[in-house]
Design a protein around this motif. Structure first.
Motif, PDB file in Angstrom:
ATOM      1  N   ALA A  70    -112.924  -8.718 -27.048  1.00 35.74           N
ATOM      2  CA  ALA A  70    -111.610  -8.134 -26.769  1.00 35.74           C
ATOM      3  C   ALA A  70    -111.411  -7.927 -25.267  1.00 35.74           C
ATOM      4  CB  ALA A  70    -111.470  -6.806 -27.506  1.00 35.74           C
ATOM      5  N   ALA A  71    -112.439  -7.485 -24.566  1.00 34.58           N
ATOM      6  CA  ALA A  71    -112.323  -7.265 -23.122  1.00 34.58           C
ATOM      7  C   ALA A  71    -112.117  -8.575 -22.376  1.00 34.58           C
ATOM      8  CB  ALA A  71    -113.574  -6.555 -22.615  1.00 34.58           C
ATOM      9  N   ILE A  72    -112.830  -9.616 -22.763  1.00 33.05           N
ATOM     10  CA  ILE A  72    -112.655 -10.915 -22.115  1.00 33.05           C
ATOM     11  C   ILE A  72    -111.243 -11.440 -22.357  1.00 33.05           C
ATOM     12  CG2 ILE A  72    -113.374 -13.345 -22.184  1.00 33.05           C
ATOM     13  CD1 ILE A  72    -116.241 -12.301 -22.649  1.00 33.05           C
ATOM     14  N   GLY A  73    -110.755 -11.305 -23.572  1.00 33.02           N
ATOM     15  CA  GLY A  73    -109.386 -11.727 -23.878  1.00 33.02           C
ATOM     16  C   GLY A  73    -108.361 -10.959 -23.064  1.00 33.02           C
ATOM     17  N   ALA A  74    -108.550  -9.640 -22.946  1.00 31.24           N
ATOM     18  CA  ALA A  74    -107.634  -8.830 -22.149  1.00 31.24           C
ATOM     19  C   ALA A  74    -107.705  -9.227 -20.676  1.00 31.24           C
ATOM     20  CB  ALA A  74    -107.965  -7.353 -22.315  1.00 31.24           C
ATOM     21  N   GLY A  75    -108.907  -9.567 -20.201  1.00 35.91           N
ATOM     22  CA  GLY A  75    -109.055 -10.022 -18.816  1.00 35.91           C
ATOM     23  C   GLY A  75    -108.300 -11.313 -18.569  1.00 35.91           C
ATOM     24  N   PHE A  76    -108.397 -12.256 -19.486  1.00 37.32           N
ATOM     25  CA  PHE A  76    -107.658 -13.509 -19.337  1.00 37.32           C
ATOM     26  C   PHE A  76    -106.153 -13.272 -19.353  1.00 37.32           C
ATOM     27  CE2 PHE A  76    -111.561 -15.818 -20.752  1.00 37.32           C
ATOM     28  CZ  PHE A  76    -111.667 -16.637 -19.641  1.00 37.32           C
ATOM     29  N   ILE A  77    -105.697 -12.423 -20.251  1.00 36.79           N
ATOM     30  CA  ILE A  77    -104.263 -12.133 -20.315  1.00 36.79           C
ATOM     31  C   ILE A  77    -103.804 -11.458 -19.026  1.00 36.79           C
ATOM     32  CG2 ILE A  77    -102.529 -10.713 -21.478  1.00 36.79           C
ATOM     33  CD1 ILE A  77    -104.091 -11.295 -24.099  1.00 36.79           C
ATOM     34  N   GLY A  78    -104.561 -10.485 -18.543  1.00 35.30           N
ATOM     35  CA  GLY A  78    -104.205  -9.815 -17.291  1.00 35.30           C
ATOM     36  C   GLY A  78    -104.200 -10.775 -16.120  1.00 35.30           C
ATOM     37  N   TYR A  79    -105.187 -11.662 -16.062  1.00 31.58           N
ATOM     38  CA  TYR A  79    -105.239 -12.656 -14.988  1.00 31.58           C
ATOM     39  C   TYR A  79    -104.016 -13.569 -15.055  1.00 31.58           C
ATOM     40  CZ  TYR A  79    -106.755 -16.480 -12.045  1.00 31.58           C
ATOM     41  OH  TYR A  79    -106.817 -17.442 -11.074  1.00 31.58           O
ATOM     42  N   ALA A  80    -103.674 -14.033 -16.244  1.00 29.81           N
ATOM     43  CA  ALA A  80    -102.529 -14.932 -16.394  1.00 29.81           C
ATOM     44  C   ALA A  80    -101.234 -14.237 -15.978  1.00 29.81           C
ATOM     45  CB  ALA A  80    -102.430 -15.429 -17.840  1.00 29.81           C
ATOM     46  N   ILE A  81    -101.065 -12.987 -16.378  1.00 27.89           N
ATOM     47  CA  ILE A  81     -99.856 -12.253 -15.989  1.00 27.89           C
ATOM     48  C   ILE A  81     -99.797 -12.111 -14.473  1.00 27.89           C
ATOM     49  CG2 ILE A  81     -98.740  -9.979 -16.062  1.00 27.89           C
ATOM     50  CD1 ILE A  81     -99.685  -9.799 -18.996  1.00 27.89           C
ATOM     51  N   GLY A  82    -100.909 -11.757 -13.847  1.00 29.61           N
ATOM     52  CA  GLY A  82    -100.943 -11.638 -12.391  1.00 29.61           C
ATOM     53  C   GLY A  82    -100.691 -12.959 -11.692  1.00 29.61           C
ATOM     54  N   TRP A  83    -101.251 -14.027 -12.237  1.00 27.26           N
ATOM     55  CA  TRP A  83    -101.067 -15.343 -11.629  1.00 27.26           C
ATOM     56  C   TRP A  83     -99.602 -15.764 -11.690  1.00 27.26           C
ATOM     57  CZ3 TRP A  83     -99.906 -20.385 -13.372  1.00 27.26           C
ATOM     58  CH2 TRP A  83    -100.191 -21.393 -12.453  1.00 27.26           C
ATOM     59  N   PHE A  84     -98.965 -15.592 -12.865  1.00 28.82           N
ATOM     60  CA  PHE A  84     -97.559 -15.957 -12.989  1.00 28.82           C
ATOM     61  C   PHE A  84     -96.672 -15.053 -12.131  1.00 28.82           C
ATOM     62  CE2 PHE A  84     -98.895 -18.021 -17.048  1.00 28.82           C
ATOM     63  CZ  PHE A  84     -98.507 -19.306 -16.698  1.00 28.82           C
ATOM     64  N   LYS A  85     -97.006 -13.788 -12.032  1.00 29.84           N
ATOM     65  CA  LYS A  85     -96.244 -12.860 -11.188  1.00 29.84           C
ATOM     66  C   LYS A  85     -96.357 -13.278  -9.719  1.00 29.84           C
ATOM     67  CE  LYS A  85     -94.470  -8.698 -10.173  1.00 29.84           C
ATOM     68  NZ  LYS A  85     -93.093  -8.769  -9.791  1.00 29.84           N
ATOM     69  N   GLY A  86     -97.563 -13.620  -9.266  1.00 29.12           N
ATOM     70  CA  GLY A  86     -97.749 -14.083  -7.899  1.00 29.12           C
ATOM     71  C   GLY A  86     -97.018 -15.380  -7.636  1.00 29.12           C
ATOM     72  N   LYS A  87     -97.071 -16.279  -8.594  1.00 26.73           N
ATOM     73  CA  LYS A  87     -96.363 -17.561  -8.459  1.00 26.73           C
ATOM     74  C   LYS A  87     -94.878 -17.333  -8.351  1.00 26.73           C
ATOM     75  CE  LYS A  87     -96.087 -22.053 -10.756  1.00 26.73           C
ATOM     76  NZ  LYS A  87     -96.474 -22.821 -11.934  1.00 26.73           N
ATOM     77  N   SER A  88     -94.360 -16.427  -9.156  1.00 27.37           N
ATOM     78  CA  SER A  88     -92.930 -16.113  -9.133  1.00 27.37           C
ATOM     79  C   SER A  88     -92.514 -15.469  -7.805  1.00 27.37           C
ATOM     80  CB  SER A  88     -92.598 -15.174 -10.297  1.00 27.37           C
ATOM     81  OG  SER A  88     -91.278 -14.713 -10.205  1.00 27.37           O
TER      82      SER A  88
END
Length: 94
Positions: A70-88
């Motif tokens: 669950a922690a690894i999954g949450a880490g991937f989701i958080g990373y993806a959200i941050g990456w898309f936010k930075g890209k935007s």
């Protein structure tokens, strides 16, 4: 403090959060599978499982692996959200 030191400290904190509960807490960490098996055996004492597990880790290990997943999954989701936010935000600056 450099980013590599911060990252190392955060990694150490995550490892400690995963390991310390296993060392310090003396409790029953059995999961739903064990509870279901117990109820089935109470209702039908002659029931025989279809197969048995090749590896039977203690209940604490099973719970820890589930929490780690669950922690690894949450880490991937958080990373993806941050990456898309930075890209935007980079796209808005251009």
């Amino acid at each position: 403090m450099t980013n590599s030191v911060k990252n190392a400290l955060m990694l150490l904190a995550v490892v400690l959060l995963a390991v310390l509960p296993l060392l310090l807490v003396n409790g029953d960490f059995s999961g739903a599978d064990a509870a279901a098996e117990q109820i089935i055996k109470e209702q039908n004492p002659s029931y025989k499982p279809w197969f048995s597990s090749l590896l039977n880790p203690p209940g604490e290990t099973e719970s820890m692996l589930f929490a780690l997943q669950a922690a690894i999954g949450a880490g991937f989701i958080g990373y993806a959200i941050g990456w898309f936010k930075g890209k935007s935000s980079r796209a808005k600056k251009q």
